[in-house]
Design an enzyme around this catalytic site. Structure first.
Site, PDB file in Angstrom:
ATOM      1  N   ARG A  42     -49.160 -12.536  16.458  1.00 10.00           N
ATOM      2  CA  ARG A  42     -49.947 -12.222  15.262  1.00 10.00           C
ATOM      3  C   ARG A  42     -51.306 -11.674  15.691  1.00 10.00           C
ATOM      4  O   ARG A  42     -51.885 -10.825  15.046  1.00 10.00           O
ATOM      5  CB  ARG A  42     -50.089 -13.459  14.353  1.00 10.00           C
ATOM      6  CG  ARG A  42     -50.822 -13.175  13.070  1.00 10.00           C
ATOM      7  CD  ARG A  42     -50.530 -14.173  11.937  1.00 10.00           C
ATOM      8  NE  ARG A  42     -50.129 -15.482  12.366  1.00 10.00           N
ATOM      9  CZ  ARG A  42     -50.946 -16.397  12.950  1.00 10.00           C
ATOM     10  NH1 ARG A  42     -52.213 -16.124  13.121  1.00 10.00           N
ATOM     11  NH2 ARG A  42     -50.477 -17.560  13.301  1.00 10.00           N
ATOM     12  N   TYR A  98     -52.810   6.165  -5.949  1.00 10.26           N
ATOM     13  CA  TYR A  98     -51.498   5.536  -5.870  1.00 10.26           C
ATOM     14  C   TYR A  98     -51.457   4.312  -6.793  1.00 10.26           C
ATOM     15  O   TYR A  98     -52.369   3.484  -6.775  1.00 10.26           O
ATOM     16  CB  TYR A  98     -51.250   5.139  -4.416  1.00 10.26           C
ATOM     17  CG  TYR A  98     -49.965   4.409  -4.169  1.00 10.26           C
ATOM     18  CD1 TYR A  98     -48.744   5.057  -4.300  1.00 10.26           C
ATOM     19  CD2 TYR A  98     -49.969   3.072  -3.787  1.00 10.26           C
ATOM     20  CE1 TYR A  98     -47.564   4.387  -4.060  1.00 10.26           C
ATOM     21  CE2 TYR A  98     -48.787   2.399  -3.536  1.00 10.26           C
ATOM     22  CZ  TYR A  98     -47.587   3.060  -3.684  1.00 10.26           C
ATOM     23  OH  TYR A  98     -46.428   2.391  -3.445  1.00 10.26           O
ATOM     24  N   LYS A 107     -44.538   6.800   5.219  1.00 10.94           N
ATOM     25  CA  LYS A 107     -44.297   8.146   4.706  1.00 10.94           C
ATOM     26  C   LYS A 107     -44.248   9.167   5.853  1.00 10.94           C
ATOM     27  O   LYS A 107     -43.345   9.104   6.662  1.00 10.94           O
ATOM     28  CB  LYS A 107     -45.353   8.471   3.653  1.00 10.94           C
ATOM     29  CG  LYS A 107     -45.625   7.320   2.651  1.00 10.94           C
ATOM     30  CD  LYS A 107     -44.442   7.026   1.746  1.00 10.94           C
ATOM     31  CE  LYS A 107     -44.599   5.740   0.925  1.00 10.94           C
ATOM     32  NZ  LYS A 107     -45.851   5.558   0.196  1.00 10.94           N
ATOM     33  N   ASP A 136     -57.436   7.503   1.410  1.00  7.71           N
ATOM     34  CA  ASP A 136     -56.007   7.316   1.605  1.00  7.71           C
ATOM     35  C   ASP A 136     -55.451   8.693   1.987  1.00  7.71           C
ATOM     36  O   ASP A 136     -55.378   9.598   1.154  1.00  7.71           O
ATOM     37  CB  ASP A 136     -55.368   6.789   0.307  1.00  7.71           C
ATOM     38  CG  ASP A 136     -53.868   6.500   0.470  1.00  7.71           C
ATOM     39  OD1 ASP A 136     -53.239   7.093   1.366  1.00  7.71           O
ATOM     40  OD2 ASP A 136     -53.339   5.697  -0.322  1.00  7.71           O
TER      41      ASP A 136
HETATM   42  C1  LIG Z   1     -46.595   4.546  -0.445  1.00  9.46           C
HETATM   43  C2  LIG Z   1     -48.064   4.691  -0.577  1.00  9.46           C
HETATM   44  C3  LIG Z   1     -48.928   3.601  -0.402  1.00  9.46           C
HETATM   45  C4  LIG Z   1     -48.412   2.178  -0.154  1.00  9.46           C
HETATM   46  O1  LIG Z   1     -47.762   2.061   1.054  1.00  9.46           O
HETATM   47  P1  LIG Z   1     -46.525   1.042   1.324  1.00  9.46           P
HETATM   48  O2  LIG Z   1     -46.184   1.341   2.739  1.00  9.46           O
HETATM   49  O3  LIG Z   1     -45.464   1.368   0.343  1.00  9.46           O
HETATM   50  O4  LIG Z   1     -47.085  -0.328   1.128  1.00  9.46           O
HETATM   51  C5  LIG Z   1     -50.280   3.827  -0.488  1.00  9.46           C
HETATM   52  N1  LIG Z   1     -50.782   5.061  -0.747  1.00  9.46           N
HETATM   53  C6  LIG Z   1     -49.978   6.119  -0.938  1.00  9.46           C
HETATM   54  C7  LIG Z   1     -50.584   7.440  -1.238  1.00  9.46           C
HETATM   55  C8  LIG Z   1     -48.605   5.977  -0.865  1.00  9.46           C
HETATM   56  O5  LIG Z   1     -47.820   7.036  -1.072  1.00  9.46           O
END
Ligand SMILES: *Cc1c(COP(=O)(O)O)cnc(C)c1O
Length: 384
Positions: free
Chosen positions: A50, A103, A200, A175
């Protein structure tokens, strides 16, 4: 690594061959603990996983190099990364300003989870400088930018937003999930932190969930690292290793994602079935100029508004074959989604609601002629 270009860093940062065997790929350290040479005699600083794991270190080194940060921390999901960053910075009574197209999960995290612990948030149109200035309070600690945004591909001027926030002593988080570091580097534009859902584009193959925070300077590394350790939403060794492997091809994937999405946007702009094409690579997009100045490509995400309305949008989303109906984005395979009922169901009826006639495409890297033929057959099907 910082004197090398992006594609080189993506392949080599944190990827030293195994010193014992010479294996060119650092192994997956699938181990929860590490033997000590006497009490407190940690080998390489590792004790319990961890706190740290060599595979995670390798990924974190790679992630920091991609965004030009001083440090990166890797988590089990994008939202876990966001949560640790917010808790590392904020205290009850603090306030966050969010762009009005962030998001849905970020909005939910702040308004449904953090709100209960005394964090207030305000949604603004970040492109409106006066609205942003008006939303800042003495308690405001963070301005949260997502650009291009999900799913309407709104573009926010990062440098300009940073200037306004920093003048008020407020930190800026970007983000960068939609653009990926191959196309946009917010830290170089003055942002303090970048967050990613590595699920992603960074992972890139729809086979792993993960998230990251990348730091522009040292100020908050320790408090966020403490959250990672004390709460424990770390990335697992196999997940980290898969993400690292995906990242190595990010530069070439993003070029193809962008080229395919541009071709589809131009095809859709000429079709009467679509009343709006949301893609920053089109000169007609309101954020095109800013995107062209702060991004080196326009990315693989685009949304389409069906002129015939919500029923036509739903039918179209259910009629494509190569574009598979699924949540998520950023994989090599193309996906289609109906945000109001899928990714954005949690923001229906809020300030972040998505128009009901919109479908979202995550354009993959398949052959472009096949992709367009698939969209054409989807349009030609009679509405069910
Ligand atoms: C998918 C996504 C998230 C969240 O990520 P997870 O891996 O699903 O927790 C945050 N910001 C954007 C723009 C996303 O597409």
């Amino acid at each position: 690594m910082s004197d090398h270009a992006f594609a080189t860093r993506a392949i080599h940062a944190g990827q030293e061959p195994d010193p014992v065997t010479g294996a060119i790929i650092p192994p997956i350290y699938q181990s929860s603990t590490h033997v000590q040479d006497g009490i407190g005699g940690f080998r390489g600083g590792y004790e319990y996983n961890r706190a740290g794991n060599p595979t995670r270190t390798s990924l974190e080194t790679q992630l920091a190099a991609l965004e030009g940060g001083v440090r990166a921390l890797s988590f089990s999901s994008g939202l876990a990364a966001e949560d640790a960053l917010l808790r590392g910075i904020l205290r009850p009574g603090d306030h966050v300003v969010l762009g009005n197209d962030v998001y849905g999960g970020t909005y939910r995290l702040l308004t449904k989870v953090h709100a209960a612990w005394g964090i207030d948030s305000t949604i603004v149109e970040l492109g409106d400088a006066d609205a942003l200035r008006g939303a800042l309070r003495p308690e405001t600690k963070i301005v949260w930018i997502e650009t291009p945004s999900n799913p309407l591909l709104k573009v926010v001027d990062i440098a300009k937003t940073v200037e306004i926030a920093h003048a008020a002593g407020v930190l800026v988080v970007v983000d960068n999930t939609f653009a990926s570091p191959a196309l946009q580097n917010p830290l170089a534009l003055g942002a303090d932190f970048v967050v990613h859902s590595t699920t992603k584009y960074l992972g890139g193959h729809s086979d792993v969930l993960g998230g990251a925070v990348i730091f522009g300077d040292d100020r908050f590394v320790d408090p966020v690292k403490f959250q990672q350790f004390a709460v424990g939403a770390v990335s697992a060794p196999l997940d980290g290793w898969l993400t690292t492997r995906g990242i190595k091809t990010l530069a070439v994937r993003m070029r193809q994602h962008s080229a395919n999405a541009q071709a589809i946007a131009e095809w859709a702009a000429a079709r009467p079935e679509f009343e709006t094409v949301y893609y920053p690579g089109l000169a007609s997009h309101p954020g095109h100029e800013i995107a062209a100045s702060q991004m080196s490509g326009f990315g693989g995400m685009l949304s389409l508004a069906l002129a015939a309305g919500p029923q036509a949008a739903r039918a179209f989303a259910e009629s494509t074959e190569l574009f598979q109906l699924a949540e998520s984005l950023g994989g090599v395979e193309s996906l289609i989604g109906y945000p109001p009922d899928m990714t954005h169901a949690s923001v229906r009826g809020t300030e972040l609601a998505v128009p009901e006639n919109v479908v979202r495409l995550s354009v993959g890297i398949e052959d472009i002629a096949d992709l367009i033929a698939d969209l054409e057959q989807g349009l030609d099907r009679p509405t069910r």
